[in-house]
Design a protein around this motif. Structure first.
Motif, PDB file in Angstrom:
ATOM      1  N   SER A 130      25.312  31.355  40.229  1.00 57.72           N
ATOM      2  CA  SER A 130      25.704  30.730  41.488  1.00 57.72           C
ATOM      3  C   SER A 130      27.007  29.962  41.274  1.00 57.72           C
ATOM      4  O   SER A 130      27.250  29.416  40.193  1.00 57.72           O
ATOM      5  N   TYR A 131      27.836  29.928  42.335  1.00 56.86           N
ATOM      6  CA  TYR A 131      29.150  29.286  42.231  1.00 56.86           C
ATOM      7  C   TYR A 131      29.420  28.464  43.487  1.00 56.86           C
ATOM      8  O   TYR A 131      29.232  28.966  44.598  1.00 56.86           O
ATOM      9  N   PRO A 132      29.895  27.215  43.333  1.00 59.44           N
ATOM     10  CA  PRO A 132      30.336  26.470  44.508  1.00 59.44           C
ATOM     11  C   PRO A 132      31.651  27.078  44.989  1.00 59.44           C
ATOM     12  O   PRO A 132      32.555  27.331  44.190  1.00 59.44           O
ATOM     13  N   ALA A 133      31.757  27.359  46.271  1.00 63.19           N
ATOM     14  CA  ALA A 133      32.949  28.019  46.802  1.00 63.19           C
ATOM     15  C   ALA A 133      33.630  27.126  47.825  1.00 63.19           C
ATOM     16  O   ALA A 133      32.963  26.512  48.657  1.00 63.19           O
ATOM     17  N   PHE A 134      34.934  27.062  47.769  1.00 62.51           N
ATOM     18  CA  PHE A 134      35.703  26.214  48.671  1.00 62.51           C
ATOM     19  C   PHE A 134      37.104  26.793  48.840  1.00 62.51           C
ATOM     20  O   PHE A 134      37.476  27.753  48.154  1.00 62.51           O
ATOM     21  N   PRO A 135      37.892  26.253  49.765  1.00 62.56           N
ATOM     22  CA  PRO A 135      39.208  26.825  50.057  1.00 62.56           C
ATOM     23  C   PRO A 135      40.079  26.990  48.808  1.00 62.56           C
ATOM     24  O   PRO A 135      40.143  26.107  47.958  1.00 62.56           O
ATOM     25  N   GLY A 136      40.734  28.148  48.723  1.00 64.59           N
ATOM     26  CA  GLY A 136      41.586  28.438  47.585  1.00 64.59           C
ATOM     27  C   GLY A 136      40.897  29.233  46.496  1.00 64.59           C
ATOM     28  O   GLY A 136      41.537  29.696  45.551  1.00 64.59           O
ATOM     29  N   MET A 137      39.582  29.405  46.599  1.00 61.75           N
ATOM     30  CA  MET A 137      38.850  30.193  45.606  1.00 61.75           C
ATOM     31  C   MET A 137      38.880  31.665  45.979  1.00 61.75           C
ATOM     32  O   MET A 137      38.852  32.037  47.145  1.00 61.75           O
ATOM     33  N   LEU A 138      38.937  32.517  44.960  1.00 67.89           N
ATOM     34  CA  LEU A 138      38.894  33.954  45.157  1.00 67.89           C
ATOM     35  C   LEU A 138      37.602  34.492  44.561  1.00 67.89           C
ATOM     36  O   LEU A 138      37.283  34.216  43.403  1.00 67.89           O
ATOM     37  N   ILE A 139      36.848  35.228  45.362  1.00 70.97           N
ATOM     38  CA  ILE A 139      35.591  35.830  44.923  1.00 70.97           C
ATOM     39  C   ILE A 139      35.862  37.295  44.603  1.00 70.97           C
ATOM     40  O   ILE A 139      36.460  38.019  45.401  1.00 70.97           O
ATOM     41  N   VAL A 140      35.423  37.733  43.426  1.00 74.24           N
ATOM     42  CA  VAL A 140      35.609  39.123  43.015  1.00 74.24           C
ATOM     43  C   VAL A 140      34.244  39.721  42.700  1.00 74.24           C
ATOM     44  O   VAL A 140      33.672  39.464  41.637  1.00 74.24           O
ATOM     45  N   SER A 141      33.710  40.494  43.626  1.00 67.25           N
ATOM     46  CA  SER A 141      32.433  41.174  43.403  1.00 67.25           C
ATOM     47  C   SER A 141      32.722  42.613  42.998  1.00 67.25           C
ATOM     48  O   SER A 141      33.648  43.239  43.523  1.00 67.25           O
ATOM     49  N   LYS A 142      31.908  43.129  42.073  1.00 65.97           N
ATOM     50  CA  LYS A 142      32.160  44.476  41.542  1.00 65.97           C
ATOM     51  C   LYS A 142      31.022  45.420  41.869  1.00 65.97           C
ATOM     52  O   LYS A 142      29.884  44.982  42.115  1.00 65.97           O
ATOM     53  N   PRO A 143      31.306  46.716  41.874  1.00 68.97           N
ATOM     54  CA  PRO A 143      30.261  47.711  42.141  1.00 68.97           C
ATOM     55  C   PRO A 143      29.074  47.537  41.201  1.00 68.97           C
ATOM     56  O   PRO A 143      29.241  47.328  40.000  1.00 68.97           O
ATOM     57  N   GLY A 144      27.857  47.580  41.768  1.00 65.72           N
ATOM     58  CA  GLY A 144      26.646  47.443  40.970  1.00 65.72           C
ATOM     59  C   GLY A 144      26.064  46.051  40.976  1.00 65.72           C
ATOM     60  O   GLY A 144      24.923  45.846  40.537  1.00 65.72           O
ATOM     61  N   GLN A 145      26.799  45.069  41.482  1.00 64.79           N
ATOM     62  CA  GLN A 145      26.293  43.707  41.537  1.00 64.79           C
ATOM     63  C   GLN A 145      25.479  43.494  42.818  1.00 64.79           C
ATOM     64  O   GLN A 145      25.494  44.313  43.735  1.00 64.79           O
ATOM     65  N   LYS A 146      24.770  42.371  42.853  1.00 62.45           N
ATOM     66  CA  LYS A 146      24.066  41.935  44.058  1.00 62.45           C
ATOM     67  C   LYS A 146      24.574  40.543  44.404  1.00 62.45           C
ATOM     68  O   LYS A 146      24.824  39.737  43.510  1.00 62.45           O
ATOM     69  N   ARG A 147      24.715  40.250  45.709  1.00 62.84           N
ATOM     70  CA  ARG A 147      25.227  38.938  46.084  1.00 62.84           C
ATOM     71  C   ARG A 147      24.641  38.458  47.404  1.00 62.84           C
ATOM     72  O   ARG A 147      24.160  39.241  48.222  1.00 62.84           O
ATOM     73  N   ARG A 148      24.672  37.154  47.576  1.00 60.75           N
ATOM     74  CA  ARG A 148      24.302  36.516  48.835  1.00 60.75           C
ATOM     75  C   ARG A 148      25.049  35.183  48.901  1.00 60.75           C
ATOM     76  O   ARG A 148      25.698  34.771  47.940  1.00 60.75           O
ATOM     77  N   ARG A 149      24.950  34.471  50.017  1.00 59.19           N
ATOM     78  CA  ARG A 149      25.679  33.220  50.169  1.00 59.19           C
ATOM     79  C   ARG A 149      24.857  32.210  50.963  1.00 59.19           C
ATOM     80  O   ARG A 149      23.943  32.535  51.716  1.00 59.19           O
ATOM     81  N   MET A 150      25.227  30.940  50.778  1.00 62.11           N
ATOM     82  CA  MET A 150      24.591  29.834  51.489  1.00 62.11           C
ATOM     83  C   MET A 150      25.670  29.053  52.248  1.00 62.11           C
ATOM     84  O   MET A 150      26.784  28.916  51.763  1.00 62.11           O
ATOM     85  N   HIS A 151      25.311  28.548  53.422  1.00 66.51           N
ATOM     86  CA  HIS A 151      26.204  27.745  54.249  1.00 66.51           C
ATOM     87  C   HIS A 151      27.343  28.599  54.812  1.00 66.51           C
ATOM     88  O   HIS A 151      27.291  29.816  54.786  1.00 66.51           O
ATOM     89  N   HIS A 152      28.408  27.957  55.272  1.00 65.12           N
ATOM     90  CA  HIS A 152      29.405  28.679  56.049  1.00 65.12           C
ATOM     91  C   HIS A 152      30.819  28.514  55.511  1.00 65.12           C
ATOM     92  O   HIS A 152      31.182  27.461  54.991  1.00 65.12           O
ATOM     93  N   PHE A 153      31.593  29.572  55.695  1.00 65.01           N
ATOM     94  CA  PHE A 153      32.997  29.537  55.317  1.00 65.01           C
ATOM     95  C   PHE A 153      33.736  30.650  56.055  1.00 65.01           C
ATOM     96  O   PHE A 153      33.134  31.577  56.601  1.00 65.01           O
ATOM     97  N   LYS A 154      35.065  30.537  56.046  1.00 64.42           N
ATOM     98  CA  LYS A 154      35.928  31.556  56.633  1.00 64.42           C
ATOM     99  C   LYS A 154      36.759  32.163  55.506  1.00 64.42           C
ATOM    100  O   LYS A 154      37.234  31.439  54.628  1.00 64.42           O
ATOM    101  N   THR A 155      36.938  33.481  55.532  1.00 68.37           N
ATOM    102  CA  THR A 155      37.593  34.133  54.409  1.00 68.37           C
ATOM    103  C   THR A 155      38.415  35.348  54.832  1.00 68.37           C
ATOM    104  O   THR A 155      38.102  36.004  55.825  1.00 68.37           O
ATOM    105  N   TYR A 156      39.486  35.604  54.069  1.00 70.61           N
ATOM    106  CA  TYR A 156      40.130  36.913  54.118  1.00 70.61           C
ATOM    107  C   TYR A 156      39.323  37.831  53.218  1.00 70.61           C
ATOM    108  O   TYR A 156      38.809  37.385  52.178  1.00 70.61           O
ATOM    109  N   PHE A 157      39.226  39.110  53.557  1.00 68.46           N
ATOM    110  CA  PHE A 157      38.527  40.010  52.648  1.00 68.46           C
ATOM    111  C   PHE A 157      39.205  41.379  52.597  1.00 68.46           C
ATOM    112  O   PHE A 157      39.800  41.846  53.569  1.00 68.46           O
ATOM    113  N   LEU A 158      39.114  41.968  51.416  1.00 72.10           N
ATOM    114  CA  LEU A 158      39.618  43.316  51.173  1.00 72.10           C
ATOM    115  C   LEU A 158      38.603  44.016  50.283  1.00 72.10           C
ATOM    116  O   LEU A 158      38.427  43.636  49.130  1.00 72.10           O
TER     117      LEU A 158
END
Length: 267
Positions: A51-79
């Motif tokens: 688990s990771y605390p996420a806040f503005p300026g952080m970049l999340i890099v998820s890779k094929p084969g992983q599993k993920r979920r999130r708590m609370h709210h945020f706005k993000t660019y995504f590619l």
């Protein structure tokens, strides 16, 4: 060079999606590389067992084969990009940390904004040379920030803001005399604690960071101006030409004059 194809891209706000009222989402499978840059809000990101605390300026890099979920709210660019395994930097991307604390958030914000507009206007064309050049630049910054990111794990958003405050102050005032006491006053931390915090976050002390900034600016002047070495020394905050030459040679193994000859050869 074949990169892959776009799965999805855009700007996403967790409060407006179909899970908007859910504080903790279910785990989902990651099928592609998911690059997400947090614009605003705070969250906790769960990737596999971490688990990771996420806040503005952080970049999340998820890779094929992983599993993920999130708590609370945020706005993000995504590619989200299905990258071909023959891509030259595929293994490097697979080895990146799940969360990267970016040293220059504005660079990433500009990248995502430009890429989103480009992909909209060019029907998600990833074979375009413009996309390749931008994506390689993105990878370069990712790799550089990933090296420093591990030492920042566990830092709070407030502490990272403090580090950025010091960096920005040094960048704006490197020409002047800057003491640890000056930096202490603008951050409201004691000099000893601030030095420890900054060194832990960046791998160098505030003084070392200041010298690195002065040398960076001096290199630009040596390359792009005809200013005498003595004027460059004072313009970049060094107390004398001899001290400037000593520090410059210590970091670059050549004198300022030798550097000028190297980067500005006679045509």
């Amino acid at each position: 060079m074949k990169t892959g194809h776009i799965s999805s891209f855009g700007t996403w706000n967790s409060q407006t999606d179909r899970h908007g009222k859910v504080s903790l989402t279910e785990y989902r499978d990651v099928n592609f590389f998911e690059f997400e840059f947090i614009i605003s809000g705070t969250s906790t990101i769960y990737i596999d067992e971490s688990s990771y605390p996420a806040f503005p300026g952080m970049l999340i890099v998820s890779k094929p084969g992983q599993k993920r979920r999130r708590m609370h709210h945020f706005k993000t660019y995504f590619l989200h990009l299905d990258i071909d395994k023959t891509f030259e930097y595929y293994d490097m991307l697979k080895g990146l940390p799940d969360c990267i604390y970016t040293s220059t958030p504005n660079i990433y914000a500009v990248f995502f904004s430009e890429m989103i507009h480009f992909l909209i206007e060019n029907n998600k064309d990833t074979d375009n040379i413009y996309f390749h050049s931008k994506f390689l630049d993105f990878i370069y910054h990712l790799h550089a920030d990933s090296i420093n990111s591990q030492r920042l794990l566990g830092c709070t958003y407030h502490l990272l803001q403090t580090v950025n405050t010091v960096k920005n102050y040094i960048t704006a005032n490197y020409r002047n005399k800057i003491t640890l006491s000056d930096l202490s006053k603008i951050t409201n931390y004691s000099p000893t604690y601030l030095q420890s915090l900054f060194t832990t976050a960046t791998g160098m002390s505030p003084c070392e960071y200041l010298i690195a900034e002065r040398i960076k600016q001096a290199k630009l002047l040596l390359m792009h101006s005809d200013m005498p070495i003595s004027e460059i020394a004072y313009a970049c905050g060094f107390s004398s030409q001899s001290y400037f030459t000593k520090i410059f040679k210590k970091h670059l193994s050549c004198t300022p004059m030798e550097y000028r000859h190297i980067v500005s050869p006679i045509y």
